[in-house]
Design an enzyme around this catalytic site. Structure first.
Site, PDB file in Angstrom:
ATOM      1  N   ASN A   1     -42.831  -4.151  37.611  1.00 19.27           N
ATOM      2  CA  ASN A   1     -43.659  -5.228  37.187  1.00 19.27           C
ATOM      3  C   ASN A   1     -43.128  -5.871  35.664  1.00 19.27           C
ATOM      4  OD1 ASN A   1     -44.694  -2.972  35.993  1.00 19.27           O
ATOM      5  ND2 ASN A   1     -46.636  -3.860  35.489  1.00 19.27           N
TER       6      ASN A   1
ATOM      7  N   HIS B   1     -51.172  -1.113  44.330  1.00 19.45           N
ATOM      8  CA  HIS B   1     -52.218  -0.934  43.501  1.00 19.45           C
ATOM      9  C   HIS B   1     -53.340  -1.450  44.131  1.00 19.45           C
ATOM     10  CE1 HIS B   1     -54.049  -1.890  39.430  1.00 19.45           C
ATOM     11  NE2 HIS B   1     -54.812  -2.428  40.052  1.00 19.45           N
TER      12      HIS B   1
ATOM     13  N   LEU C   1     -56.105  -0.246  34.185  1.00 18.67           N
ATOM     14  CA  LEU C   1     -56.538  -0.725  35.529  1.00 18.67           C
ATOM     15  C   LEU C   1     -55.735   0.455  36.518  1.00 18.67           C
ATOM     16  CD1 LEU C   1     -56.448  -4.413  34.995  1.00 18.67           C
ATOM     17  CD2 LEU C   1     -58.388  -3.105  35.325  1.00 18.67           C
TER      18      LEU C   1
ATOM     19  N   ASP D   1     -48.674   6.760  35.530  1.00 19.65           N
ATOM     20  CA  ASP D   1     -48.992   5.383  35.452  1.00 19.65           C
ATOM     21  C   ASP D   1     -49.025   5.141  33.725  1.00 19.65           C
ATOM     22  OD1 ASP D   1     -49.557   2.695  35.873  1.00 19.65           O
ATOM     23  OD2 ASP D   1     -51.854   2.999  35.812  1.00 19.65           O
TER      24      ASP D   1
ATOM     25  N   HIS E   1     -47.998  -0.770  25.707  1.00 21.81           N
ATOM     26  CA  HIS E   1     -48.351  -1.983  25.285  1.00 21.81           C
ATOM     27  C   HIS E   1     -48.342  -1.810  23.677  1.00 21.81           C
ATOM     28  CE1 HIS E   1     -49.568  -4.119  28.907  1.00 21.81           C
ATOM     29  NE2 HIS E   1     -49.926  -2.787  29.241  1.00 21.81           N
TER      30      HIS E   1
ATOM     31  N   ALA F   1     -54.439  -3.836  29.527  1.00 24.62           N
ATOM     32  CA  ALA F   1     -54.593  -2.705  30.181  1.00 24.62           C
ATOM     33  C   ALA F   1     -53.385  -1.787  30.377  1.00 24.62           C
ATOM     34  CB  ALA F   1     -54.960  -3.147  31.625  1.00 24.62           C
TER      35      ALA F   1
HETATM   36  C1  NCD Z   1     -50.072  -1.144  34.245  1.00 27.70           C
HETATM   37  C2  NCD Z   1     -48.986  -2.003  33.196  1.00 27.70           C
HETATM   38  O1  NCD Z   1     -49.581  -2.141  32.150  1.00 27.70           O
HETATM   39  O2  NCD Z   1     -48.239  -2.414  33.717  1.00 27.70           O
HETATM   40  N1  NCD Z   1     -51.387  -1.278  33.585  1.00 27.70           N
HETATM   41  C3  NCD Z   1     -52.167  -0.245  33.835  1.00 27.70           C
HETATM   42  O3  NCD Z   1     -53.428  -0.485  33.274  1.00 27.70           O
HETATM   43  N2  NCD Z   1     -52.174   0.542  34.649  1.00 27.70           N
HETATM   44  C4  NCD Z   1     -49.977  -2.012  35.511  1.00 27.70           C
HETATM   45  C5  NCD Z   1     -50.719  -1.225  36.764  1.00 27.70           C
HETATM   46  O4  NCD Z   1     -50.220  -0.101  36.872  1.00 27.70           O
HETATM   47  O5  NCD Z   1     -51.678  -1.427  37.308  1.00 27.70           O
HETATM   48 ZN    ZN Z   2     -48.996   1.301  37.070  1.00 30.62          ZN
HETATM   49 ZN    ZN Z   3     -51.262  -0.595  39.208  1.00 29.12          ZN
END
Ligand code: NCD
Ligand code: ZN
Ligand code: ZN
Length: 343
Positions: free
Chosen positions: A42, A136, A219, A247, A251, A263
């Site tokens: 992503n 997801h 998320l 995960d 950020h 998130a």
């Molecule tokens: C992930 C991201 O920041 O790329 N964020 C998250 O809260 N997990 C995206 C994801 O895995 O859904």
């Molecule tokens: Zn993720």
């Molecule tokens: Zn995800």
């Protein structure tokens, strides 16, 4: 109960490494903890072709510190119009899976799938090629309560998808609910799930204790304690359907500590320490190796790692933040002391 754990080198079956300066900052953390990691696609723009995946892999490898052995496992981002013949090109260059983001579900999911039926020709090709689909698993309809999005996804999306593709390998990513744990536990061998360390350690109170704490916002969002307990039960059950996926989603601090906080929890810096803490608290130290080092590789049909890592019951104080290009990055539990450390 022991104070030292020796495990076969673990893998992370779900991580976000980003690109550019951010990539340079986080790859050394993941490479210090894991032998391999499945790298989420992503980016902006997303990784949607075999050629892009190969180029991204090169950039990741260039960021691995000298003398460290780390293998990034690449994925493509499924869109409404990803051509079915891209699957074979992807397989040829070593791409291990495709990722389904429902459009609008999470960070950088604008290019995600608007209706899974639009992807059926591609899913057909994946099923034929033995290429797993990573999901997801949350619906995005605004009328669905945020805390119910995963459970509703199972009923309205996952069960019909499974019926139409009985032999498609599916990984239900970062599960957060009792419903998801139960679905996966009862599913056949084509279904697996990743579980994060933070969903094993925290319930949704963590987001609100003493004020809004954005570093606990990810998320799918943290859920009630009953769900956390169900995830702990699943992860420590010894079932090979459940395996490690951090995960870890970095950020910059200024976008986490923001009126509309991004998130994602950054856990790569101390991932195995956090998992050791969770398994130890559950009295299931002996179940950590299967979860962290065996079951993911087995599901993907990849060899298990050789070599070992050691974790010791010893305080580890995390830094307040680490460098992140021109910005900073706060790890989850920044400044706190964890009870286990990797040695
Ligand atoms: C992930 C991201 O920041 O790329 N964020 C998250 O809260 N997990 C995206 C994801 O895995 O859904
Ligand atoms: Zn993720
Ligand atoms: Zn995800």
């Amino acid at each position: 109960m022991t104070d030292t754990l020796t495990l076969t080198r673990p893998d992370d079956w779900h991580v976000h490494l980003r690109d550019g300066d951010a990539l340079q900052a986080v790859v050394p953390h993941t490479a210090a903890q894991f032998a391999r990691a499945i790298v989420m696609p992503n980016l902006r723009p997303p990784v949607t072709t075999a050629v892009q995946a190969v180029a991204y892999r090169e950039r990741i490898l260039a960021a691995v510190p000298q003398g460290v052995s780390f293998t990034p496992l690449m994925t493509l981002y499924l869109t409404d119009n990803l051509p079915a013949d891209e699957i074979l090109r992807a397989k040829d260059v070593g791409v291990v899976a495709l990722k389904l983001y429902p459009a609008g579900a999470t960070t950088n999911s604008d290019a995600g799938v608007t209706d899974v039926r639009k992807t059926y020709a591609t899913l057909e090709a994946m099923q034929r090629a033995g290429m797993p689909l990573l999901v997801h698993g949350e619906v995005t309809a605004p009328e669905i309560d945020l805390f119910d999005r995963e459970a509703v996804f199972i009923d309205t999306q996952l069960i019909p998808l499974r019926k139409d593709f009985p032999e498609l390998k599916i990984v239900f990513e970062h599960i957060t609910t009792r419903e998801a744990a139960q679905y996966v536990a009862e599913a056949d061998r084509f279904t697996g799930a990743t579980i994060t360390a933070h969903h094993l350690l925290y319930n949704r109170n963590a987001i609100f204790t003493g004020g809004i704490r954005p570093h606990y916002y990810c998320l799918p969002v943290l859920k009630r304690e009953v769900h956390r307990l169900a995830l702990v039960q699943a992860a420590t059950s010894g079932s090979d359907r459940f395996f490690l996926g951090t995960d870890s989603a970095p950020h910059p601090t200024h976008l986490k500590e923001h009126a509309s906080s991004c998130a994602g929890c950054y856990t790569a810096l101390s991932a195995m320490e956090l998992y050791a803490q969770a398994f130890d608290a559950a009295g299931a130290q002996d179940k950590l190796e299967g979860f962290a080092s065996f079951f993911g590789a087995d599901f993907y049909g990849l060899p298990r790692n050789t070599g070992t890592v050691n974790l010791r019951r010893e305080n580890l104080t995390l830094p307040e933040s680490v460098a992140f290009g021109d910005a900073t990055l706060k790890p989850l539990c920044a400044g706190e002391t964890l009870p286990w450390r990797m040695v």
